[in-house]
Design a protein around this motif. Structure first.
Motif, PDB file in Angstrom:
ATOM      1  N   GLU A  30     -55.698   3.112  31.521  1.00 22.11           N
ATOM      2  CA  GLU A  30     -55.435   4.168  30.554  1.00 22.11           C
ATOM      3  C   GLU A  30     -56.722   4.924  30.239  1.00 22.11           C
ATOM      4  O   GLU A  30     -57.775   4.322  30.052  1.00 22.11           O
ATOM      5  CB  GLU A  30     -54.826   3.611  29.274  1.00 22.11           C
ATOM      6  CG  GLU A  30     -55.730   2.755  28.426  1.00 22.11           C
ATOM      7  CD  GLU A  30     -55.839   1.319  28.913  1.00 22.11           C
ATOM      8  OE1 GLU A  30     -56.447   0.512  28.210  1.00 22.11           O
ATOM      9  OE2 GLU A  30     -55.326   1.024  30.008  1.00 22.11           O
ATOM     10  N   THR A 707     -43.210  -1.499  31.447  1.00 25.33           N
ATOM     11  CA  THR A 707     -44.460  -2.263  31.379  1.00 25.33           C
ATOM     12  C   THR A 707     -44.700  -3.157  32.590  1.00 25.33           C
ATOM     13  O   THR A 707     -45.713  -3.846  32.631  1.00 25.33           O
ATOM     14  CB  THR A 707     -44.466  -3.155  30.130  1.00 25.33           C
ATOM     15  OG1 THR A 707     -43.454  -4.161  30.258  1.00 25.33           O
ATOM     16  CG2 THR A 707     -44.228  -2.348  28.869  1.00 25.33           C
ATOM     17  N   HIS A 710     -48.173  -2.869  34.331  1.00 29.94           N
ATOM     18  CA  HIS A 710     -49.299  -2.453  33.506  1.00 29.94           C
ATOM     19  C   HIS A 710     -50.502  -3.374  33.660  1.00 29.94           C
ATOM     20  O   HIS A 710     -51.633  -2.949  33.474  1.00 29.94           O
ATOM     21  CB  HIS A 710     -48.889  -2.404  32.027  1.00 29.94           C
ATOM     22  CG  HIS A 710     -48.089  -1.187  31.677  1.00 29.94           C
ATOM     23  ND1 HIS A 710     -47.822  -0.821  30.385  1.00 29.94           N
ATOM     24  CD2 HIS A 710     -47.494  -0.248  32.457  1.00 29.94           C
ATOM     25  CE1 HIS A 710     -47.101   0.296  30.375  1.00 29.94           C
ATOM     26  NE2 HIS A 710     -46.887   0.641  31.616  1.00 29.94           N
ATOM     27  N   HIS A 711     -50.261  -4.615  33.953  1.00 28.34           N
ATOM     28  CA  HIS A 711     -51.360  -5.580  33.997  1.00 28.34           C
ATOM     29  C   HIS A 711     -51.322  -6.291  35.349  1.00 28.34           C
ATOM     30  O   HIS A 711     -50.879  -7.419  35.475  1.00 28.34           O
ATOM     31  CB  HIS A 711     -51.238  -6.577  32.845  1.00 28.34           C
ATOM     32  CG  HIS A 711     -51.072  -5.905  31.516  1.00 28.34           C
ATOM     33  ND1 HIS A 711     -52.096  -5.265  30.876  1.00 28.34           N
ATOM     34  CD2 HIS A 711     -49.979  -5.732  30.742  1.00 28.34           C
ATOM     35  CE1 HIS A 711     -51.653  -4.747  29.754  1.00 28.34           C
ATOM     36  NE2 HIS A 711     -50.372  -5.016  29.647  1.00 28.34           N
ATOM     37  N   ARG A 792     -45.974   4.344  27.648  1.00 23.02           N
ATOM     38  CA  ARG A 792     -46.160   5.037  28.926  1.00 23.02           C
ATOM     39  C   ARG A 792     -47.631   5.095  29.330  1.00 23.02           C
ATOM     40  O   ARG A 792     -47.958   5.099  30.518  1.00 23.02           O
ATOM     41  CB  ARG A 792     -45.602   6.458  28.829  1.00 23.02           C
ATOM     42  CG  ARG A 792     -44.082   6.549  28.842  1.00 23.02           C
ATOM     43  CD  ARG A 792     -43.648   7.964  28.536  1.00 23.02           C
ATOM     44  NE  ARG A 792     -42.207   8.139  28.657  1.00 23.02           N
ATOM     45  CZ  ARG A 792     -41.529   9.128  28.097  1.00 23.02           C
ATOM     46  NH1 ARG A 792     -42.170  10.044  27.362  1.00 23.02           N
ATOM     47  NH2 ARG A 792     -40.221   9.223  28.253  1.00 23.02           N
ATOM     48  N   ARG A 793     -48.504   5.135  28.332  1.00 22.23           N
ATOM     49  CA  ARG A 793     -49.950   5.185  28.598  1.00 22.23           C
ATOM     50  C   ARG A 793     -50.555   3.790  28.736  1.00 22.23           C
ATOM     51  O   ARG A 793     -51.762   3.631  28.714  1.00 22.23           O
ATOM     52  CB  ARG A 793     -50.652   5.938  27.467  1.00 22.23           C
ATOM     53  CG  ARG A 793     -50.257   7.398  27.361  1.00 22.23           C
ATOM     54  CD  ARG A 793     -51.102   8.103  26.282  1.00 22.23           C
ATOM     55  NE  ARG A 793     -50.722   9.496  26.160  1.00 22.23           N
ATOM     56  CZ  ARG A 793     -49.924   9.984  25.213  1.00 22.23           C
ATOM     57  NH1 ARG A 793     -49.418   9.164  24.301  1.00 22.23           N
ATOM     58  NH2 ARG A 793     -49.633  11.263  25.159  1.00 22.23           N
ATOM     59  N   ARG A 794     -49.719   2.777  28.807  1.00 26.73           N
ATOM     60  CA  ARG A 794     -50.155   1.394  28.991  1.00 26.73           C
ATOM     61  C   ARG A 794     -50.875   0.841  27.766  1.00 26.73           C
ATOM     62  O   ARG A 794     -51.784   0.037  27.887  1.00 26.73           O
ATOM     63  CB  ARG A 794     -51.058   1.271  30.218  1.00 26.73           C
ATOM     64  CG  ARG A 794     -50.413   1.711  31.511  1.00 26.73           C
ATOM     65  CD  ARG A 794     -51.364   1.642  32.660  1.00 26.73           C
ATOM     66  NE  ARG A 794     -50.635   1.855  33.928  1.00 26.73           N
ATOM     67  CZ  ARG A 794     -50.776   1.128  35.021  1.00 26.73           C
ATOM     68  NH1 ARG A 794     -51.628   0.128  35.026  1.00 26.73           N
ATOM     69  NH2 ARG A 794     -50.086   1.390  36.101  1.00 26.73           N
ATOM     70  N   ARG A 795     -50.459   1.220  26.577  1.00 23.92           N
ATOM     71  CA  ARG A 795     -51.162   0.818  25.373  1.00 23.92           C
ATOM     72  C   ARG A 795     -50.345  -0.110  24.477  1.00 23.92           C
ATOM     73  O   ARG A 795     -50.603  -0.210  23.279  1.00 23.92           O
ATOM     74  CB  ARG A 795     -51.584   2.060  24.583  1.00 23.92           C
ATOM     75  CG  ARG A 795     -52.597   2.906  25.325  1.00 23.92           C
ATOM     76  CD  ARG A 795     -52.907   4.173  24.557  1.00 23.92           C
ATOM     77  NE  ARG A 795     -53.827   5.023  25.291  1.00 23.92           N
ATOM     78  CZ  ARG A 795     -54.098   6.280  24.982  1.00 23.92           C
ATOM     79  NH1 ARG A 795     -53.496   6.832  23.939  1.00 23.92           N
ATOM     80  NH2 ARG A 795     -54.949   6.995  25.681  1.00 23.92           N
TER      81      ARG A 795
END
Length: 1014
Positions: A30, A707, A710-711, A792-795
């Motif tokens: 992000e 998600t 995301h990781h 959506r912004r991976r936060r």
């Protein structure tokens, strides 16, 4: 461990799409939001003065004072006389009930802040669903109706009472009908109040329906055995389980209870004895239950009935008329094997189906009858009361309203304008009813068209009871005085019917004194006080009766096969399946941001529903993920983004209900998904969830807040899986330790842990991936909701996540990192492993060595601590963490006005746990291993001058897990449950080759698979 298997979180990771590759090139996926930093005054940010005053001013005082007085609050004042039961800094616990399960409610300074399972609860033994964990947040919802409403304006309760009583008198004089419409009520006291109301108004009738119906099962049992009940299923007594589309670990009937039962035959104790049950799942879309199956077969809705007919034939040795083989070869082969498995486990087997069709369920009854399941794995005597709705009754009510025969209607925990398949037409008809009363505590779609709203208490403000299973009674007691000027619906009915007992608390006491307490040999005040401490009583089980199946199966089979033919599709049409997600369910709790932000266990999508499709259909329609498609069926159309779902049956599309609500709160009104209930149809007397749909492309594309990747773990081998056969032969096969792995202790200072060494064990064979632990962690540790755009912004900020990994059931030849999605032929035959991932509390923690301000340090008890007031937000620790479990606070989510729709309001913040610091902008945070619980447990033991007992301290994630997948404790105690778990033959440590010396050990996944002929 099968080293030939390739595990992947999503198709983008499998096929290495350009977007995925690009994002994973960066140090952080992000970007830093420069414009937000400039606007907010730097990463430290600022709290708007107005929001701060709202948080600590009148809002806080109003709800706190609600705990100790009943008079209206006009000023914020401190305690003048401290309530006896309130001690600042010390939690109180009250027993209560949530949907029939016994619970405990934690309160601080008079306000409920956390719901826990009652460890003695007979259903889930202390486990709780995500909905139960999130329910406390709804108590503080500012969107609740805050007083009596008549014709859109607030009035006093006495004025409202006079109006309703006068209108009811007119209706009685006119001889028109009165209807009470509700979802299933299993409370004996509430049912008694309704019966008394009907006695006072003889033209009244109670109409019960459920948005997600089980009428098909109830009616099938009436036809088969003369007993119209929903059975109580015993998965813990089944050695072979076969499910046709029943998501029994998720949304089907009693997911938490069934999870506990299911895992008891498949996890720690069972595997120690080298045995486990076998589970075969036939289904259309990938469900939570399907991801846990030993063998999963993708099956179209049109094939389900045929498969059941063939299964009956294979077990009985007969041939029902019209029988035919499926074109689905995998299903045909599986049916032959499954029939043998079931017969071999006669009396210890169970077949269930998720269909609401009566004919399908009669066929299932016949199969279970052949297998001797009644009285063992299926109990018709101590039956379930959880879903008693009658679809035909609701249809009759709708017709009565349309004909103008109804003079008054009362809606109790029911929202048919939203969840009835012809809700729009029903709304127009209801508006012609003279007296329309809603008891909803929010202005939902049905309440919005009512001329009277008599808002009900939240259940945490209420007296009451429940009986989810015949003979099992739980009590409900208030944990706080009403936050707003609401009143229990039962109290309103008592007043309007001029009941001799005009106080609902007294009414509940009478019911228990005369009908319930004697069942357990209790009586009087002493008996009542005993129940208020234990939370429930259990009457003796009724002995199992003899149930012989009796029905014309030839006619049933013909109906089943005829319906299957009607669902078969061709051309651009697809078979549409409507289902529930584990988080949002039927949409009643859609305004709860904790549930909206909980990633779906399978798709990992938040804040939306979508059209789940197979790779074959996506390619045929020239779609990519996020392309918006129109779905037309039953005269209704919606547009949804498409999602490529591995395991989806080709020729089908799956859409979740519970979304697309238009009224009932700020979260809902912000626009969350589309309503799929209008796709239902009434066929053969029940609401059906399958139909034929036309799917078309709109040309638009929407990015889902998903998600799953995301990781990224960058393809590293962190999952261990084997088959039962291999495990029995060689237990070490499951673990597959890396040969030559060395520990490099010379580079690290070893940590002394003289008293406690807090560690955790997580059993992958027990974890179903439900996500209840995620919400429990949110509630316990004040974790903020960030909203769709920020996800959506991976936060997303969750401290614990459930990683979902796909793998091909075959070796996956031809799948390489260079594979393009256009060349990928099939991803329908996949299996899934769920892995909870949180801070591993490494002894050799990579985060600790790179922090320039010592914000993250190691404790003498084996934990990795965070000192929030030291952290300056360099994010070096997140970059250095191989597990990607650290979260950066991009915004002051609890107080920033940009997040008003979620948690930023004066009452919602009252759910905050005062033992846990709320983190500000620019701070790094992660799992603390519930350090506040550890300290509280140690302090209690110190006061009592004893060591901490094993199991006395439980993590929030551990406590809510119905599967018992998580065990926390002291490794220095060799007799502790966690020490024993970590000595399991299946134990391994994620990325142990990195020499991080993680404090969390995992037990490898074992599947009881069998081979299917090609």
């Amino acid at each position: 461990m099968d080293s030939n298997k390739k595990y992947w979180k999503g198709v983008e990771e499998l096929t290495r799409t350009p977007e995925f590759v690009e994002l994973n090139k960066n140090e952080f996926a992000e970007p830093i939001p420069i414009e937000d930093v400039l606007e907010g005054g730097g990463l430290a940010g600022k709290t708007p003065r107005r929001d701060f005053l709202k948080a600590v001013g009148f809002g806080v005082g109003a709800v706190t004072l609600a705990a100790c007085q009943r008079v209206p609050v006009h000023k914020s004042i401190p305690y003048l006389i401290k309530p006896e039961e309130v001690t600042p800094g010390v939690a109180n616990y009250y027993v209560s009930t949530y949907e029939g399960s016994a619970i405990m409610v934690k309160t601080r300074e008079g306000r409920p802040i956390k719901v826990e399972g009652n460890p003695n609860d007979l259903l889930s033994k202390g486990g709780l669903s995500a909905q139960a964990q999130a329910s406390v947040l709804e108590l503080y919802d500012v969107n609740r109706v805050q007083g009596a409403v008549k014709d859109g304006a607030g009035v006093t309760w006495s004025t409202l009472d006079d109006h309703v009583i006068l209108e009811l008198a007119k209706i009685v004089d006119a001889g028109t009908k009165i209807r009470i419409v509700s979802s299933t009520i299993s409370s004996p006291s509430t049912l008694s109040v309704i019966a008394d109301f009907i006695a006072a108004y003889p033209t009244a009738k109670h109409v019960t329906y459920d948005a997600v119906s089980y009428t098909g099962i109830i009616q099938a049992n009436q036809n088969s055995f003369g007993k119209a009940v929903l059975p109580h299923y015993n998965f813990d007594k089944a050695d072979v389980i076969v499910s046709f589309g029943a998501d029994f670990l998720g949304t089907w009937i009693s997911g938490e209870e069934f999870t506990r039962q299911y895992v008891s035959k498949r996890a720690a104790k069972a595997l120690e004895e080298k045995k486990m049950s076998r589970h075969i799942q036939f289904e259309t879309g990938m469900s939570l239950t399907g991801t846990n199956a030993d063998v999963r077969i993708a099956l179209k809705p049109s094939e389900e009935g045929i498969a059941l007919v063939n299964l009956y034939n294979a077990i009985s040795g007969t041939t029902l008329p019209g029988s035919k083989a499926l074109q689905n070869k995998a299903a045909n082969n599986a049916i032959a094997v499954v029939a043998k498995e079931l017969v071999a486990a006669k009396g210890r087997s169970l077949v269930v189906a998720g269909s609401n069709d009566v004919a399908i369920q009669i066929l299932v009854n016949a199969i279970n009858g052949l297998l001797g399941s009644y009285g063992t794995t299926i109990d018709l005597d101590n039956y379930s009361r959880q879903y008693a709705g009658n679809d035909a009754e609701l249809a009759d009510f709708v017709n009565e309203v349309k004909r103008g025969e109804v003079g008054a209607v009362f809606f109790l925990n029911a929202n048919p304008v939203y969840d009835f398949y012809q809700g729009a037409a029903l709304a127009k008809a209801i508006e012609k009813v003279p007296l329309r009363v809603s008891f909803s505590d929010t202005k939902d779609e049905t309440a919005a068209i009512c001329n009277v709203i008599a808002p009900n208490h939240h259940y945490l403000e209420s007296w009451g009871d429940d009986s989810a299973i015949e003979g099992y009674y739980t009590v409900m007691q208030p944990t706080i005085n009403p936050v707003y000027d609401t009143r229990q619906a039962e109290q309103s009915l008592l007043v309007w019917s001029s009941n001799a007992v005009n106080n609902y608390y007294n009414y509940v006491r009478n019911v228990w004194n005369t009908r319930v307490l004697p069942l357990a040999g209790l009586s009087g005040q002493a008996g009542w006080e005993s129940v208020l401490q234990t939370g429930f009583i259990k009457a003796a089980d009724k002995p199992a009766g003899a149930y012989a199946f009796s029905f014309d199966l030839n006619g049933v089979a013909q109906k089943v096969l005829s319906q299957s033919a009607q669902l078969a599709t061709s051309g651009d049409n697809l078979e549409l399946q409507i289902y529930q997600t584990s988080a949002i369910r039927d949409g009643k709790h859609a305004n709860n941001p904790w549930l909206q932000e909980l990633p779906d266990p399978v798709s990992k999508v938040t804040w939306d529903n979508f059209a789940a499709m197979s790779l074959e259909d996506m390619k045929r329609l020239s779609l990519v993920e996020g392309d918006v498609v129109t779905i037309d069926a039953n005269g209704y159309s919606i547009a949804l983004p498409a999602l490529l779902q591995p395991g989806q049956a080709a020729g089908t599309v799956s859409v979740a209900v519970g979304y697309g609500r238009t009224s009932g709160g700020l979260v809902i009104e912000g626009g969350v998904g589309k309503n799929a209930f209008p796709f239902y149809s009434l066929r053969n007397g029940t609401f059906q969830t399958t139909t034929v749909a036309k799917v078309g492309k709109t040309g638009d594309n929407i990015q889902l807040a998903q998600t799953q990747t995301h990781h990224s773990i960058e393809g590293r081998n962190i999952v261990r899986e084997t088959s039962l056969a291999e495990f029995v032969k060689n237990p070490a096969h499951a673990v597959g330790h890396h040969e030559g792995h060395k520990k490099y202790d010379l580079f690290w200072q070893e940590h002394e842990r003289p008293n406690y060494d807090w560690v955790m064990a997580i059993d992958l064979n027990a974890c179903t991936g439900c996500g209840a632990c995620v919400v429990a962690c949110n509630a316990e540790n004040n974790i903020p909701v960030v909203g769709r755009d920020e996800v959506r912004r991976r936060r997303e900020m969750h401290w614990i996540r459930i990683d979902r990994y796909y793998t091909f059931n075959e070796k996956g030849e031809g799948i390489t990192e260079e594979t393009e999605i256009a060349k990928l032929e099939d991803i329908s035959n996949v299996s899934v492993v769920h892995q909870p991932m949180l801070c591993q509390h490494c002894d050799h923690a990579p985060c600790e060595t790179v922090c320039p301000v010592l914000a993250t340090v190691h404790s003498s008890e084996g934990l990795n601590h965070m000192a929030y007031n030291r952290c300056v937000g360099t994010r070096y620790c997140a970059n250095n963490c191989p597990f990607k479990v650290r979260r950066f606070n991009w915004f002051n989510y609890w107080n920033d006005s940009r997040f008003d729709n979620y948690l930023n309001n004066p009452h919602t913040q009252l759910v905050l746990n005062p033992d846990v610091t709320t983190r500000s902008r620019g701070v790094m945070e992660k799992c603390s291993m519930c350090i506040q619980r550890i300290q509280a447990g140690k302090l209690k033991a110190k006061v009592e001058k004893r060591p901490v007992r094993d199991g006395e301290i439980k993590m929030a994630c551990e406590q809510t897990c119905s599967a018992g997948a998580i065990i926390f404790g002291n490794r220095n105690d060799p007799n502790s449950a966690v020490s024993k778990a970590l000595k399991s033959e299946r134990t391994y440590y994620v990325l142990e080759e990195f020499n991080v010396e993680a404090g969390i050990g995992y037990q490898a996944k074992v599947r009881n698979t069998f081979e299917l002929e090609a």
